[in-house]
Design an enzyme around this catalytic site. Sequence first.
Site, PDB file in Angstrom:
ATOM      1  CG  ASP A 150      -3.712  70.890  72.429  1.00 23.99           C
ATOM      2  OD1 ASP A 150      -4.576  70.609  71.416  1.00 23.99           O
ATOM      3  OD2 ASP A 150      -2.421  70.772  72.215  1.00 23.99           O
ATOM      4  CG  HIS A 185      -4.312  70.259  68.214  1.00 27.50           C
ATOM      5  ND1 HIS A 185      -3.613  70.487  69.353  1.00 27.50           N
ATOM      6  CD2 HIS A 185      -3.452  70.594  67.191  1.00 27.50           C
ATOM      7  CE1 HIS A 185      -2.546  71.167  68.997  1.00 27.50           C
ATOM      8  NE2 HIS A 185      -2.383  71.047  67.690  1.00 27.50           N
ATOM      9  CB  SER A 345       1.229  70.932  66.728  1.00 27.19           C
ATOM     10  OG  SER A 345       0.242  72.317  67.407  1.00 27.19           O
TER      11      SER A 345
END
Length: 387
Positions: A150, A185, A345
Amino acid sequence: MTADARSDEWRSRRARRLAGLAWMRREDRTDGTPVRFVADELLVLDEHFATARQAFAEQGFSDRDIVEEGDVPDGFRRVRLSGLDVARAARRVRVQAEAAGDPRVAAGPNHVFVSTPLEHAGAYGPPRPAPPGALSGADGSGGVGVLVLDTGMWLNSPLPKDRYVTEDFESDVGDDGVRDGDVGHANFVAGVMLGRSRRVQPRMVRVVGPFGVCRESDLVAALRQAGDEPIINLSLGGYTLDDRPPVLLTAALAGLLGSGDRVVVAAAGNDGQHDRPFWPAAYAGTSAPWRRRVVAVAAHDGRRICEWSNTGTWITLAAPGADVVSTFVHHEDFPDGWARWSGTSFAAPFVAAAIADALPEAGSARLAAEAVVAGSDRRFGRYAGVA
């Protein structure tokens, strides 16, 4: 500003920033979805390199124009020629390989993949501040490792430092990056897992850069260094030339999933596409012998599939992905370090955590994934789903 206006404004800003990446090219489909790839680079199987050289010659290049790039598995070549029409060269090699009876994808661009909420953030736009949520406490019964490829992890986050391992992180990103969602994220993905499971132990490895993108060759290099984790979470993906499987990624996943005990959980993408394969999730719908070890996850909002979630015959199941609350980063706009965000996600790590919880009883990652799918007692449209 309405949620839709916020999302549109955020997407426009993201598109302008991505357009500024000089090393990246894009080919737009008639449906409006882009295929992104590295400019001037071609990935090709060794045995079809002679055809590639013919394709280069047709575009006016000679052998001395070819620059060999490294960091690819054995059996492949990664070459760069300044000014190359990559799509044209790739199609030329593919056509001749198929005419010769080779069913494999013989050549392709070095595709660019995007962290899935960054290009389309669902109905809620960018991450928004949220009151603190809850994380599951470790139960001391032994953890199940999940490799998460990621963005970089920020250390100034509500995540307990003893609940995850990180091998790289981004800590020097300006305020604009936080507002645009280029950071945080991975923190959000890890928080989803740790909020769902007492057993999961994420290992966070940075492969996605500050613009929310990664090259296929970089993703493959990271996968080649995978450890013993039985579960891999990929909250990223993209579209490919002619919708064919990515050249290098196919070989890498075949090596990882063709033997042993490992599953990949992948986000389905957030472009509202209903028939276009979004890779790597779309491997679940291919004829690859290891396809059942790929779990493709769409997003639901508790009642139905989110209108912005990609769908298709390759989807395995659906999971919560709308208005998810999880850990983010401490920042003046996020004083508690928590955020509310939407995207497939965040549906994917929900499923990865469920598989981790099921693994000890199931006895293997493959059987645990099958148990999670079989035990999904709700339907969201035509898909089984976990809530």
